[in-house]
Scaffold this active site. Structure first.
Site, short mmCIF file in Angstrom:
data_model
loop_
_atom_site.label_atom_id
_atom_site.label_comp_id
_atom_site.label_asym_id
_atom_site.label_seq_id
_atom_site.Cartn_x
_atom_site.Cartn_y
_atom_site.Cartn_z
N ARG A 1 72.86 50.20 16.35
CA ARG A 1 73.70 49.15 16.92
C ARG A 1 74.38 48.42 15.77
NH1 ARG A 1 70.02 45.00 19.00
NH2 ARG A 1 70.56 43.83 17.15
N TYR B 1 67.32 39.86 10.50
CA TYR B 1 66.33 40.94 10.62
C TYR B 1 66.78 42.27 10.03
CZ TYR B 1 69.03 41.74 14.96
OH TYR B 1 70.03 41.94 15.87
N HIS C 1 72.79 41.93 18.72
CA HIS C 1 72.39 42.22 20.11
C HIS C 1 73.46 41.70 21.08
CE1 HIS C 1 70.13 42.33 23.81
NE2 HIS C 1 70.12 41.01 23.89
#
Lengths: 329, 379
Positions: free
Chosen positions: B273, B286, B277
């Site tokens: 990705r 992260y 998100h």
């Protein structure tokens, strides 16, 4: 009642090939309560299916089957066993019609044997109807008589909306006369019935507490009370009209059910009666319910379940005396 | 010392044990993700020139769609947009692997699969725009609503495929789920039901590395997500999720296998990705830029375009034509999304039940009166 429910599924399956029964043990065994007895034999495993042991999977696959035009009738073996399926129920079953603007209705019947009084150990006697009532999009019905068991289940299966069909376990094996060859027709989902006419107070009840209230009404005659008993039959939709008309006539009301009192179904019903009947009431609307405790172990359940005496005590309190309110009752 | 306390002295033969019905070995996935781009496979023979060009066109449109939707989020035209930039190969291949009568079950990130299946791009954005929960007609499009709860759409796919087979229809269901979704109970129950019922359904896991911020290593201890198939008694396939041709090929085989009565397949597509998100997420917390850059070199659109040019399948004129088509689509979306949506407050009460309850009728009357008063005040 078990026989009437069985007959209702059999008749519905015979009339409509899209009706499919599914659940854990519903096939060869005929259900742990034998409510689905013989359906696999008569209609084959494809129409009455023993599924893997997984309630979310049972209800989740039923959603897909309903999307494709079938009318699944699923069995949740016991009240508390249905909890793993709650996400499917709340997030999809209850909402699918609404979120797709009516393009995907969910004609699913979810049979939930519920309530106590059969000596079951924990997780086998919950009265979980308040959870379902609190979820818009679901219909919630519960029969108290054999005729209603047949008629309401037929209506539930025929409904284009999801129906949580609460079956009072302790009424499964009642001795009432019933002719399976000539099942009596009852009104569809959403209509309450006056089981017993009376003039001095209304007992509002449903499911396993209906026989308790009928017995209490008989016993109360000795004390000069002529009690009316309203059997709701359908918790959602709620038949406000029948309830309000009754209470306005009698001027007093007690709501009786087995599930917990705090945030239980009776809270909603009492509030509605208060809103609609305030000027007609001679006394506050009272509730007689199970205690606000996890369902007790079988050897203690008789202390928990609202019985005739507890109902009669409440009725006695309807005779207005100011001191019991001040006493913090 | 009793008999039972002496090791090896217990001689009674045990009763026959319940055994799995199938040999697990053929169910195991390949050790490495399956790839076709960069190999000497004859792509013009399979999947063929037309499919290659269609994959390319949809990938370019898909990338443009992701960019446009992300821009609309920044302008406040969408409440949220979970971008599938970097994952377009999975999305497009999923849509193109199906026949018209088949059903697609997307998750909230899979808007692009719905668009590639031919749905109106603006209808697909209804949920994310926030004017209603869902846009298109699922039965006409044979695309289920975008599912926000994780993995809950998988049992629906199984049930629908099962029902279609009962009715004798030639229908396969393809359900999409992310790596995080494989931890959910519904993932397990759906795969188990599918295998037991031998349902014509295919599960595509888009393993994009993260469930919001939680990396795969904290999500599962399995050797791969495709390995999970073995426990259910279905084949697991591992594929490079950025290789559109490989994903299309593996899904095509799985769909065909289901169609022929071979039962379900679990496909894990390994992808990444590229964006956060959603716009509400801060991915720098992260993961590192270096990691993202490494995946940029393995971009699905560039991988396919480079290969098709090298093989002489794609020329400049076609590529330009495709890019223009994507621009037109984006302009059309912009124009329609910049117009305020037509809100219908009374729809709140429509379709809660087939017939309104007395309580809903009362509440509808209340809202009607409020709306009328408001309109009068504005007049």
């Amino acid at each position: 009642m078990a026989q009437a429910l069985n007959r209702a599924m059999r008749d519905a399956m015979a009339e409509d090939p899209d009706v499919h029964v599914m659940g854990e043990d519903v096939g060869t065994l005929g259900g742990v309560f034998r409510v689905t007895d013989g359906l696999t034999r008569e209609f084959g495993e494809e129409r009455c299916t023993d599924t893997p042991l997984a309630e979310a999977g049972i209800l989740g696959t039923a959603v897909g089957m309903a999307m494709y035009g079938l009318r699944p009738v699923v069995e949740m073996q016991f009240d508390a066993f249905a909890y793993p399926s709650f996400e499917q129920l709340a997030s999809h079953v209850a909402k699918m019609r609404n979120r797709t603007r009516g393009r995907l209705p969910m004609p699913i019947t979810i049979r939930v044997p519920y309530g106590g009084g059969i000596g079951g150990v924990e997780h086998h006697s919950d009265s979980s109807e308040a959870y379902y009532m609190a979820t818009p999009g679901l219909q919630v019905v519960t029969p108290a008589t054999v005729a209603d068991a047949y008629g309401l289940l037929r209506a539930a299966i025929a409904s284009d909306d999801p129906v949580v069909f609460m079956e009072p376990k302790r009424l499964y094996w009642g001795k009432a006369e019933w002719d399976p060859e000539a099942p009596e027709q009852v009104p569809g989902v959403g209509e309450a019935v006056v089981r017993r006419s009376g003039t001095s107070a209304t007992l509002i009840t449903y499911g396993p507490s209906v026989p308790v209230c009928m017995e209490a009404a008989e016993a109360a005659r000795e004390d000069g009370w002529d009690l009316e008993v309203v059997d709701l039959r359908s918790l959602v939709p709620f038949d406000e009209k029948t309830v309000v008309e009754s209470v306005r006539r009698t001027g007093r009301a007690v709501v009786v059910h087995e599930s917990q009192g705090f945030a239980g179904p009776g809270g909603e019903i009492a509030a509605r009666v208060g809103e609609r009947c305030f000027h007609y009431l001679e006394a506050p609307v009272l509730r007689v319910a199970g205690f606000d405790v996890p369902y007790p172990p079988p050897m203690l359940e008789k202390h928990h379940l609202p019985g005739v005496d507890r109902v009669l005590d409440a009725v006695a309190r309807l005779q207005w005396e100011s001191d019991w309110v001040e006493g913090g009752q | 010392m009793t008999v039972l306390e002496q090791p090896g002295s217990y001689r009674l033969s045990p009763p026959p044990a319940w055994r799995p019905r199938v040999d697990p070995a053929p169910l195991l996935p390949d050790a490495e993700p399956y790839r076709l781009l960069g190999t000497d496979a004859d792509l013009e023979k399979a999947p063929g020139r037309d499919v290659l060009l269609r994959l390319h066109r949809e990938l370019v449109r898909g990338r443009r769609y992701n960019e446009q939707a992300t821009a609309l989020t920044r302008q406040g035209r969408l409440a949220v947009y979970p971008s599938s930039t970097g994952q377009e190969a999975c999305e497009v291949a999923a849509a193109l692997a199906l026949k018209e009568q088949d059903w697609l079950f997307p998750s909230y990130r899979d808007t692009l699969a719905a668009v590639a299946r031919g749905l109106d791009p603006v209808e697909v954005l209804t949920l994310l725009r926030g004017d209603w929960h869902h846009g298109w007609d699922p039965k006409a499009a044979r695309v289920a609503p975008l599912s926000t709860p994780l993995a809950t759409q998988l049992p629906h796919a199984v049930g629908l495929a099962h029902a279609a087979r009962i009715k004798g229809d030639d229908v396969v269901a393809l359900a999409l789920v992310g790596d995080g979704g494989t931890s959910e109970g519904d993932f397990h129950e759906a795969l188990n039901f599918a295998a037991v019922w031998n349902a014509p359904v295919v599960f595509l896991v888009q393993n994009n590395g993260f469930a919001i911020s939680v990396p795969l290593a904290k999500q599962t201890a399995a050797p791969s997500l495709a390995h999970k198939a073995v426990g259910y008694g279905m084949p697991g396939r591992l594929v490079d999720g950025n290789d559109a041709v490989a994903v299309h090929s593996v899904l095509g085989e799985a769909v065909e296998r289901a169609r022929q009565g071979g039962g379900p397949t679990l496909v894990e597509a390994v992808t990444y990705r590229m964006e956060a998100h959603t716009n509400a997420d801060d991915s720098t917390r992260y993961r590192t830029d270096g990691e993202v850059d490494a995946w940029r070199d393995h971009d699905p659109v560039r991988l396919l375009e480079r290969e098709l040019r090298e093989r002489g399948v794609l020329d400049d004129a076609t590529a330009e034509d495709v890019a223009e088509g994507a621009e037109e689509m984006a302009a059309g979306i912009r124009e329609r999304m910049n117009a305020d949506p037509e809100l219908r407050p009374m729809d709140l009460f429509a379709e809660v039940y087939a017939e309104k309850t007395a309580q809903l009728r009362e509440q509808a009357a209340q809202l009607r009166a409020e709306l009328d008063a408001e309109a009068e005040g504005n007049a």
